[in-house]
Design a protein around this motif. Sequence first.
Motif, PDB file in Angstrom:
ATOM      1  N   ASN A  42      36.631  -0.331   1.857  1.00  0.00           N
ATOM      2  CA  ASN A  42      35.710  -0.706   2.931  1.00  0.00           C
ATOM      3  C   ASN A  42      34.757  -1.816   2.525  1.00  0.00           C
ATOM      4  OD1 ASN A  42      36.623   1.163   4.881  1.00  0.00           O
ATOM      5  ND2 ASN A  42      35.715   2.769   3.610  1.00  0.00           N
ATOM      6  N   PHE A  43      35.296  -2.810   1.901  1.00  0.00           N
ATOM      7  CA  PHE A  43      34.472  -3.939   1.476  1.00  0.00           C
ATOM      8  C   PHE A  43      34.489  -5.006   2.570  1.00  0.00           C
ATOM      9  CE2 PHE A  43      33.933  -8.096  -0.437  1.00  0.00           C
ATOM     10  CZ  PHE A  43      32.768  -7.908  -1.167  1.00  0.00           C
ATOM     11  N   THR A  44      33.339  -5.507   2.876  1.00  0.00           N
ATOM     12  CA  THR A  44      33.293  -6.610   3.846  1.00  0.00           C
ATOM     13  C   THR A  44      32.239  -7.619   3.390  1.00  0.00           C
ATOM     14  OG1 THR A  44      32.813  -7.217   6.131  1.00  0.00           O
ATOM     15  CG2 THR A  44      31.701  -5.284   5.304  1.00  0.00           C
ATOM     16  N   GLY A  45      32.364  -8.821   3.863  1.00  0.00           N
ATOM     17  CA  GLY A  45      31.387  -9.812   3.424  1.00  0.00           C
ATOM     18  C   GLY A  45      31.679 -11.175   4.008  1.00  0.00           C
ATOM     19  N   GLY A  46      30.866 -12.133   3.654  1.00  0.00           N
ATOM     20  CA  GLY A  46      31.065 -13.483   4.178  1.00  0.00           C
ATOM     21  C   GLY A  46      30.250 -14.505   3.411  1.00  0.00           C
ATOM     22  N   PHE A  47      30.525 -15.759   3.724  1.00  0.00           N
ATOM     23  CA  PHE A  47      29.844 -16.867   3.053  1.00  0.00           C
ATOM     24  C   PHE A  47      29.452 -17.884   4.114  1.00  0.00           C
ATOM     25  CE2 PHE A  47      30.208 -21.204   1.364  1.00  0.00           C
ATOM     26  CZ  PHE A  47      29.313 -21.159   0.304  1.00  0.00           C
TER      27      PHE A  47
ATOM     28  N   SER B  33      23.258 -22.069   0.672  1.00  0.00           N
ATOM     29  CA  SER B  33      24.417 -21.251   1.003  1.00  0.00           C
ATOM     30  C   SER B  33      24.094 -19.800   0.681  1.00  0.00           C
ATOM     31  CB  SER B  33      25.641 -21.718   0.216  1.00  0.00           C
ATOM     32  OG  SER B  33      25.394 -21.556  -1.162  1.00  0.00           O
ATOM     33  N   VAL B  34      24.724 -18.923   1.422  1.00  0.00           N
ATOM     34  CA  VAL B  34      24.484 -17.490   1.225  1.00  0.00           C
ATOM     35  C   VAL B  34      25.801 -16.752   1.297  1.00  0.00           C
ATOM     36  CG1 VAL B  34      23.350 -15.422   2.152  1.00  0.00           C
ATOM     37  CG2 VAL B  34      22.188 -17.628   2.286  1.00  0.00           C
ATOM     38  N   ALA B  35      26.011 -15.841   0.340  1.00  0.00           N
ATOM     39  CA  ALA B  35      27.167 -14.942   0.415  1.00  0.00           C
ATOM     40  C   ALA B  35      26.642 -13.513   0.398  1.00  0.00           C
ATOM     41  CB  ALA B  35      28.101 -15.175  -0.761  1.00  0.00           C
ATOM     42  N   VAL B  36      27.275 -12.681   1.203  1.00  0.00           N
ATOM     43  CA  VAL B  36      26.902 -11.270   1.232  1.00  0.00           C
ATOM     44  C   VAL B  36      28.176 -10.455   1.130  1.00  0.00           C
ATOM     45  CG1 VAL B  36      25.848  -9.431   2.601  1.00  0.00           C
ATOM     46  CG2 VAL B  36      24.897 -11.733   2.695  1.00  0.00           C
ATOM     47  N   GLY B  37      28.140  -9.388   0.337  1.00  0.00           N
ATOM     48  CA  GLY B  37      29.291  -8.484   0.260  1.00  0.00           C
ATOM     49  C   GLY B  37      28.790  -7.048   0.285  1.00  0.00           C
ATOM     50  N   ILE B  38      29.403  -6.231   1.104  1.00  0.00           N
ATOM     51  CA  ILE B  38      28.955  -4.843   1.226  1.00  0.00           C
ATOM     52  C   ILE B  38      30.145  -3.899   1.055  1.00  0.00           C
ATOM     53  CG2 ILE B  38      27.763  -3.160   2.677  1.00  0.00           C
ATOM     54  CD1 ILE B  38      26.565  -5.403   4.259  1.00  0.00           C
TER      55      ILE B  38
ATOM     56  N   VAL C 110      17.618 -16.698   8.122  1.00  0.00           N
ATOM     57  CA  VAL C 110      18.614 -16.751   9.205  1.00  0.00           C
ATOM     58  C   VAL C 110      20.005 -16.431   8.686  1.00  0.00           C
ATOM     59  CG1 VAL C 110      19.807 -18.348  10.760  1.00  0.00           C
ATOM     60  CG2 VAL C 110      17.303 -18.357  10.642  1.00  0.00           C
ATOM     61  N   LEU C 111      20.361 -17.050   7.558  1.00  0.00           N
ATOM     62  CA  LEU C 111      21.742 -16.894   7.082  1.00  0.00           C
ATOM     63  C   LEU C 111      21.984 -15.496   6.527  1.00  0.00           C
ATOM     64  CD1 LEU C 111      22.596 -20.300   5.375  1.00  0.00           C
ATOM     65  CD2 LEU C 111      22.784 -19.638   7.759  1.00  0.00           C
ATOM     66  N   THR C 112      20.997 -14.920   5.892  1.00  0.00           N
ATOM     67  CA  THR C 112      21.204 -13.574   5.370  1.00  0.00           C
ATOM     68  C   THR C 112      21.404 -12.611   6.535  1.00  0.00           C
ATOM     69  OG1 THR C 112      19.641 -14.162   3.638  1.00  0.00           O
ATOM     70  CG2 THR C 112      20.283 -11.870   3.760  1.00  0.00           C
ATOM     71  N   ARG C 113      20.647 -12.841   7.571  1.00  0.00           N
ATOM     72  CA  ARG C 113      20.755 -11.971   8.742  1.00  0.00           C
ATOM     73  C   ARG C 113      22.072 -12.203   9.474  1.00  0.00           C
ATOM     74  NH1 ARG C 113      18.282 -12.887  13.860  1.00  0.00           N
ATOM     75  NH2 ARG C 113      17.799 -14.881  12.966  1.00  0.00           N
ATOM     76  N   MET C 114      22.457 -13.488   9.526  1.00  0.00           N
ATOM     77  CA  MET C 114      23.654 -13.849  10.269  1.00  0.00           C
ATOM     78  C   MET C 114      24.915 -13.333   9.618  1.00  0.00           C
ATOM     79  SD  MET C 114      23.464 -17.751  11.470  1.00  0.00           S
ATOM     80  CE  MET C 114      24.990 -18.267  10.730  1.00  0.00           C
ATOM     81  N   ASN C 115      24.906 -13.400   8.284  1.00  0.00           N
ATOM     82  CA  ASN C 115      26.107 -13.099   7.514  1.00  0.00           C
ATOM     83  C   ASN C 115      26.763 -11.816   7.962  1.00  0.00           C
ATOM     84  OD1 ASN C 115      27.854 -13.720   5.333  1.00  0.00           O
ATOM     85  ND2 ASN C 115      26.114 -14.925   4.627  1.00  0.00           N
ATOM     86  N   ASP C 116      27.910 -11.597   7.444  1.00  0.00           N
ATOM     87  CA  ASP C 116      28.819 -10.648   8.074  1.00  0.00           C
ATOM     88  C   ASP C 116      28.309  -9.258   8.424  1.00  0.00           C
ATOM     89  OD1 ASP C 116      32.288 -11.133   7.775  1.00  0.00           O
ATOM     90  OD2 ASP C 116      30.732 -12.582   8.180  1.00  0.00           O
ATOM     91  N   PHE C 117      27.017  -9.013   8.277  1.00  0.00           N
ATOM     92  CA  PHE C 117      26.522  -7.741   8.811  1.00  0.00           C
ATOM     93  C   PHE C 117      26.958  -7.611  10.257  1.00  0.00           C
ATOM     94  CE2 PHE C 117      22.972  -9.058   5.965  1.00  0.00           C
ATOM     95  CZ  PHE C 117      23.197  -8.122   4.989  1.00  0.00           C
ATOM     96  N   LYS C 118      26.866  -8.763  10.901  1.00  0.00           N
ATOM     97  CA  LYS C 118      27.138  -8.807  12.328  1.00  0.00           C
ATOM     98  C   LYS C 118      28.435  -8.123  12.697  1.00  0.00           C
ATOM     99  CE  LYS C 118      24.958 -12.787  14.124  1.00  0.00           C
ATOM    100  NZ  LYS C 118      25.058 -14.199  13.888  1.00  0.00           N
ATOM    101  N   ASP C 119      29.471  -8.481  11.931  1.00  0.00           N
ATOM    102  CA  ASP C 119      30.782  -7.878  12.214  1.00  0.00           C
ATOM    103  C   ASP C 119      30.663  -6.379  12.236  1.00  0.00           C
ATOM    104  OD1 ASP C 119      32.780 -10.265  10.377  1.00  0.00           O
ATOM    105  OD2 ASP C 119      31.651 -10.347  12.256  1.00  0.00           O
ATOM    106  N   HIS C 120      29.873  -5.881  11.281  1.00  0.00           N
ATOM    107  CA  HIS C 120      29.760  -4.447  11.165  1.00  0.00           C
ATOM    108  C   HIS C 120      29.085  -3.864  12.404  1.00  0.00           C
ATOM    109  CE1 HIS C 120      29.642  -0.589   9.298  1.00  0.00           C
ATOM    110  NE2 HIS C 120      28.367  -0.489   9.598  1.00  0.00           N
TER     111      HIS C 120
END
Lengths: 771, 320
Positions: free
Chosen positions: B210-215, B230-235, B306-316
């Motif tokens: 269940n890993f998700t993330g984005g850049f 640039s920002v990358a997030v992985g959860i 903005v980018l930290t908030r935008m990053n793939d959390f959204k998908d979740h």
Amino acid sequence: MEKEIVTLKEKLNVVGKPKRRVDAKEKVIGKALYVDDLRFPGMLYGKVKRSIYPRARIRVIDTSKAKALKGVVAVLTAKDIPGKNMVPIIVEDMPLLAEREVRYIGEALALVAASSKRTAEEALKLIKVDYEPLTPVTSPIDALKNTSPKIYGENNIVISYKLRKGDVESGFREADVIIEREYRTGYQEHVYLEPQGIIAVPGPNGSMVIYGSLQCPHYVQKAVSYVTGIGMNKVRVVQVETGGGFGGKEDVPSWVAGYTAVLAYRTNKPVKLIYDREEDILSTSKRHPAIIKYRTGAKKTGELTAVEVKYILDAGAYATLSIPVLWRGTVHAVGPYKCPNIKVDSLAVATNKVPCGAFRGFGTPQVIFAHESQMDLLAEEIGMDPIDLRLKNALEEGDQTATGQVLRESVGLKETIRRAAELSNWHRKRREYSLLKGVKRRGIGISTVFYGVSLGAAGKHLDKAASLVHVFPDGSVVVFQSLTEIGQGQRTVIAQIASESLGVKFEDVYVQQADTSIVPDSGPTVASRGTLMPGMAVIDACKRIKKRLAAVAAEMLNTTPENLVFENGEVYNVYKPGKGMLFKEVVKEAYNRRVNLGAEGWFEAPFTSFNPETGQGEPYFVYSYATHIAEVEVDVETGKVDVLKVTAVHDSGKIINPATASGQVEGGILQGLGYALMEELQEKDGYILNPNLTDYLIPTSMDAPEIEVSFVEARYSKGPFGAKGIGEPSIMPTAAAILNAVSHAIGVRVFSLPATPEKIYWTIKGSGRYT
Amino acid sequence: MSLFFQKSESLKEQGFIDFFIILSISEVIDQGSVLDLQAFIHPFSLDDVLEFLERGASISNVMAGGTDLFLQVKQGLVKPKYLVSLAGLKELKKIDLEVGFIKIGSVVAFQEIIDSEDLKYKAYILQGASRKMGFPQLHHVATIGGNLGNASPAADSAPPLIVLRAKIRVVSKNGERVIPVESFFLGIKKTVLKANEIIKEVVIPLPGENFTGGFVKLGKRNAHVLSTISVAVGIQFSDGIVKDIRIGMGFVAPIPLRTLKAENVLRGKKPAEGLVIKCAKVAASETAPISDQRASTGYRWEMVFVLTRMNDFKDHFQGG
Ligand SMILES: Cc1cc2nc3c(=O)[nH]c(=O)nc-3n(C[C@H](O)[C@H](O)[C@H](O)COP(=O)(O)OP(=O)(O)OC[C@H]3O[C@@H](n4cnc5c(N)ncnc54)[C@H](O)[C@@H]3O)c2cc1C
């Protein structure tokens, strides 16, 4: 509209066809030779020592160490210049090498010639300059203050113009709405693919040949003669393949060649001088930054009643081309609209920065950004669609321009607006985009312009063109002319005009690049005049030859010259098609009969005038028109803009080559997109902070929008086959259209260029929207 | 290029000549761009590289694609006497999928990363970031080892590698050591590498189910641009809870940055909207972006948010 009557003469075989560029293949396969590809025996490498202060007195320049370095052949300063220490442009204010004072960072102080580039670079470091730094003036607003140091003349004003029509005060009294705003625009750097470069080769009898990457060979010839003292008859300038100009190789090569020629003169060796990119960005001309105060008055129904403009250009340290740039900007300040009451005051102000000069559009993109933003603000204020507002005020045949010129022919403006609206689905998109919510907003915006083709009244004395055409016994043709191919397809278009005029195959025409020793001075390759002016001169020469050939052919075909058709390499009696002869058969016969198969052609620009007191007159003999409609998507959280599509409709008269004309428009749009959104030369206290392509960003192919180009061909009776000009109109409307689209998308307006993501972000944030 | 031995006498004296083919770029030297360069060394084995570095490290620079290094040489920031090319090292040009991890050789060019089927499933964040690097031509030349070795705060591979918990294996003649990506950088153009060491490979542990993330990369144009930030997030999710989270950022500090405090805001929690905003705020407080030609500090701070908030959390969130 002029009716299309297809007479014998009007049936076109080559003109109007998308012929492939004659120089395309060699350039694509890397065979074309640019100045840095050329080498001469014993050639030395030149380098320029430049000022590191925006303003300073020069105490001493010590060249002794540099001279002592092994491999160094010459180190020269102002006192070593054999001719005048002056670059002749419009006024004489700029020395070739600074002697007592430097006026901008990058100004030339000394020259080096050495056996290798590396040695020349080393030698530069060994030249010691003792400066006494002075307080620089780096903003035009500061320069205009009484307290400012005087760095140019008595008041730091390089030139000023005024334009007066009707009575603006009463015009504003009549107005139902008045919109008053201030606009600012920044520098734009040309970023031609190939930096500046010249080779000077001393020849026999004190002569000198210059090979270079340049737009205006005759300017260079004059400058080289000036600084070397060699007579113009012994200075020959040959343009070699040139990797782009955009105005940046209009006046600058005059001093690049000046340096090189002085080195070649003193060393008596060929000298090559090629600029590095950084050196090029730091020390060569750019588009002028501008401040524009704009006041527009109009009726509720949309008619303009008054326009008042104050237009200030940041000229930099020397006048160079600020004089005509400001003039063109002044004449175009109101845009392509009818307005009875106009007051324009314009100034070019000196600062201790790199001199600004010519750049595609020549003083107009700045004012266009202002007048097209004003039109949209006005439309919003009175609740009218921006297209309708423009159509209401747009110039038509018989209307008067801001300078009181009555437009007598070739006015396709309204059709460009209507067609652009239709092709872009303006009305539907304007409605739909307004309803969008969320992070990505879309907008659609319009901008419409006119452009006076060629040099106009201010450059009258240069507005002429010559050509030389030879037909050879094998039926092939060579054309010499003095305007330059700089990537725009000029040689191709000239070949098409010659081929059509003589009725020979396109492949049988060869157009030589410019050489000052062959063709008389034809003025500069600027002002979108590269098709019209030499085109007419080539037609003139072709007509003379054709007349002589027709006399021979008529005898051979037993008819009279009027009945003859020259077409596609054949000559026939119009009443007996299919029974003609080959062009080369006629030529061969004429040759044997000792007919002169060469001719010189000449063309002088039609009438222009300008009254310096009122700004009234007929500043240009004809105008091109264009409308661009841009669609954008803006990320309101980051301020990043994507341009999705630009629809461009141009009236440049008859289009000689739709492929190269579209190429001009596409390139212009990309350059305009860069000007609108990302090209930002950052300057602080006279220092340029980003003189490199890592941080001075121009659009890439990944930033290119979809582009749809369409032509309205309102023919001009005095242009070649009805052509006007397209080079500059292609960039002029783009930035304003994009900015209008951005403000449609986000609901707030950005008043300065470039509209970077950061600027848009703060504008949105400041507006309190989307929180 | 021609074979060129003359200038390499000194190398011969030092006994290197047997190992290497020595090439010179005499034309370039003539033109004066590369002032101090004596030789361009092109070994075919890692051992040879390490041997050379062991003996001549202080006067040598290793070069992979050269896309960073050559600019620095041209600007006179780096003045190598010997350039040691890694381009001949086939052994470092491979991507290997092994049990529990993926190894990317340091000389792997970004195009191979973009094209790799293995990475598509296991490390798509790195692929996404690679696609946004530079422009297509660059992808064929620029290497991942060079991107890390260059130690720019804007290195686009660093934030995704931080998020993927990657480690860097470095090697010298004396042996190997392994360093987590976030500890590899010391400052602008500074890393923990010693003069005789090079990056051998990047090791990425395979993320769980269940890993998700984005850049996200922000720049002024769409290609060929250095990141403004640039920002990358992985959860790693487990039953809707953030089991583990990593946030990596480019160009908000002198080094590519891992924002630990921001991670802690969400670790072990359900990512409710309020918490994500808090996480983004904390992330901004952990950064120290500079003002430069590309953007102001203020704008960068806002964009971290903005980018930290935008990053793939959204998908979740969208997924429920
Ligand atoms: C036009 C342009 C656009 C660019 N755009 C981007 C971009 O968008 N994003 C981005 O992140 N970068 C960008 N870069 C920078 C550059 O391309 C990358 O950093 C690239 O990954 C460097 O790899 P290289 O193989 O070319 O490195 P090189 O230039 O060969 O080396 C770079 C540095 O790393 C060292 N090095 C190389 N390999 C190793 C190794 N195995 N072990 C130890 N040290 C090593 C070298 O000694 C040198 O100091 C751009 C560069 C250019 C010229």
